[in-house]
Design a protein around this motif. Sequence first.
Motif, PDB file in Angstrom:
ATOM      1  N   ASP A   1       0.811  -1.223   0.092  1.00 16.74           N
ATOM      2  CA  ASP A   1       0.057  -0.039  -0.104  1.00 16.74           C
ATOM      3  C   ASP A   1       0.764   1.134  -0.177  1.00 16.74           C
TER       4      ASP A   1
ATOM      5  N   ASP B   1      -1.070   9.096  -9.442  1.00 14.93           N
ATOM      6  CA  ASP B   1      -2.224   8.400  -8.643  1.00 14.93           C
ATOM      7  C   ASP B   1      -3.135   7.706  -9.136  1.00 14.93           C
ATOM      8  N   GLY B   2      -3.246   6.589  -8.713  1.00 13.96           N
ATOM      9  CA  GLY B   2      -4.573   5.831  -9.316  1.00 13.96           C
ATOM     10  C   GLY B   2      -4.402   5.125 -10.699  1.00 13.96           C
TER      11      GLY B   2
ATOM     12  N   THR C   1      -1.253   3.011  -7.382  1.00 14.86           N
ATOM     13  CA  THR C   1      -2.249   3.195  -6.381  1.00 14.86           C
ATOM     14  C   THR C   1      -1.507   3.249  -4.998  1.00 14.86           C
TER      15      THR C   1
END
Length: 229
Positions: A144, A169-170, A175
Amino acid sequence: MSKRAVLEVIALDAGDAVAAEAGGADRLELVTDMAADGLTPSRETFAAIRAAVDIPLRVMLRLADGFAAGDVDALVRAAGALRSEGADEFVLGFLTEAGDADVPVVETLVAELGGCRWTFHRAIDRAGDRDAVRKQLADLPGLDTYLTAGSAVGVDDGMTTLLAESARDGEPGYTPHLLVGGGLRLDHVSRLKSGGVTGFHIGGAARPAGWAGPVSTPAVEEWRRVLDR
């Protein structure tokens, strides 16, 4: 409303941990032997720190200086011992001689962690192709966070890379949260926050007396104030 920045502080012992928590740290990275850039602490050290503070703890899995895995069986044993002591968040990262992610080793350790959340640490700053590493690791359970300075030599050199990665980001491989550390200074914070970075990691910056001295609660408080500004 903007997301509150996460402040992670390196702790070597329970005294560091208590001081960092009192200063406003959100999470601790637990290591030993900073002369080797941070190795796996003992099970006993983890237990003492866990008993002393309430904030999350991420425990380093690394048994030798450098970014080669070395004795993988020993790493697995260390991970198992820490898990049995109650550790549930970890930090790890290994590269091949070619500078790729050492995916078989990482997969072996992640299997031992059984779904625990973990950070891929600054090994990414020594990788031949950062984007390739992220794609190689994208589907591993529990990943994460990437701890990175954007460069092997620190945030000053890596700022452009950090801002570019934050902007992605994403996207696939992007992520996990960006946790910026490695030569990080208070004067970097504004630009990083403006670029969307919400994770900050400090070690020496929390220790006015250097690594021979303890974490300073006032130093951590200053970081907390700047991050919350």
